[in-house]
Design an enzyme around this catalytic site. Structure first.
Site, short mmCIF file in Angstrom:
data_model
loop_
_atom_site.label_atom_id
_atom_site.label_comp_id
_atom_site.label_asym_id
_atom_site.label_seq_id
_atom_site.Cartn_x
_atom_site.Cartn_y
_atom_site.Cartn_z
N ILE A 49 0.85 -1.19 0.00
CA ILE A 49 0.00 0.00 0.00
C ILE A 49 0.88 1.24 0.00
CG2 ILE A 49 -1.89 1.18 1.14
CD1 ILE A 49 -2.52 -1.67 0.06
N GLU A 50 0.95 1.88 -1.16
CA GLU A 50 1.82 3.04 -1.33
C GLU A 50 1.05 4.33 -1.56
OE1 GLU A 50 4.98 2.25 -4.14
OE2 GLU A 50 4.82 0.09 -3.83
#
Length: 312
Positions: free
Chosen positions: A162-163
């Site tokens: 999750i960026e």
């Protein structure tokens, strides 16, 4: 080490304990300096990287992350994006069923990676997170659905890459729900790929649950904590902070497998430097797990994993 048993038998009784003690000390020393790890790789974002089966048949990796479930949240139908490998909309990814089973038969864990570096995903509520967990469970893990992209094969777990996006607190709900769904059945392994600046703004809450089996930290595209041969202390401080702050089964160092800008904007560490200056340091940690590489295509171009494998 080969022991001369005959020599031991003819020693006097007063001397035998000394030899035994020496042997024990040598064995303890060998164990203390041997903290072996394994290699993790991402697969799925470049059609030129070859098949999933070939990736697993290479014997180089212990875990393969299928990347990515790249669209989800906000009430939308989650979407799988495997670049040019297959089209899930036309059931084209069913061909991966036998590849995944081949990997698992070889003792290689296959995880579904969610998120990635492109926009298109976020979580906006606890309900959003619960719905995503149920979708993943029913379509990729131990649940049931008529629209499973890979057919009846059950993946080993879920990787949180999750960026981007919002709703960091709701990834706590996602992790807890996935963990609860697996109780009483096949274990669902949870992994995460946070950025090296601590704490990770997207995943810190989820990681604080202590539910994650593996955490592969991205020491690339992040100048303040990347490895720098001229200033290794910044990397070392970052690694130490991660290993002392996060409750997880194993922690991995993550690097691009190629100096190419297509692999990462920064953070590439040449294999010899990794083996001589990075691994001796990180392997001192009792929760060292190994090395994560982005990605299979770049690894094919450079042979990075093959070069480092004996030292990992």
């Amino acid at each position: 080490m080969v022991l001369d048993i005959n020599y031991c038998h003819i020693m006097g009784s007063n001397e035998a304990p000394n030899i035994s003690n020496s042997i024990i000390l040598v064995l303890v020393a060998l164990v203390s300096v041997t903290n072996g790890g394994d290699i993790v790789v991402y697969w799925g974002q470049d059609g030129r990287e070859g098949s999933l089966s070939a990736t697993c048949n290479s014997g180089l990796y212990k875990t393969v992350n299928i990347a990515f479930l790249s669209a989800f949240g906000g009430g939308t139908q989650p979407q799988l994006n495997l670049a040019n490998h297959c089209n899930p909309a036309s059931n084209g990814c069913l061909s991966l069923n036998k590849d995944i089973k081949n990997c698992q038969a070889r003792g290689i864990q296959v995880l579904l990676s969610i998120g990635g570096g492109a926009p298109g995903y976020s979580l906006s509520s606890s309900k959003d997170a619960t719905n995503l967990a149920n979708y993943i469970w029913n379509n990729f893990l131990g649940g049931k659905s008529n629209s499973r992209p890979f057919g009846n094969v059950v993946l080993d777990g879920v990787d949180f890459d999750i960026e981007l996006g919002g709703g960091a607190s709701f990834y706590i709900v996602l992790a807890k729900t996935l963990s609860n769904l697996s109780k009483g059945g096949q274990k669902v392994y949870l992994s995460a790929a946070p950025q090296c600046p601590f704490p990770d703004k997207q995943l810190n809450g989820a990681l604080s649950t202590g539910l994650f089996d593996y955490v592969w930290i991205q020491f690339y595209n992040n100048g303040p904590c990347e490895f720098d041969a001229n200033n290794p202390r910044k990397f070392q401080r970052s690694w130490n902070q991660w290993t002392t702050s996060i409750r997880a089964g194993k922690l991995y160092v993550g690097f691009p497998a190629s100096p190419s800008q297509s692999a990462a904007g920064s953070g590439y560490v040449p294999p010899q430097v990794l083996m001589n200056r990075v691994l001796p340091f990180v392997k001192k940690s009792s929760i060292y797990g190994g090395v994560m590489l982005w990605d299979r295509f770049n690894d094919l171009q450079t042979g990075y994993s093959r070069n480092i494998k004996p030292s990992v």
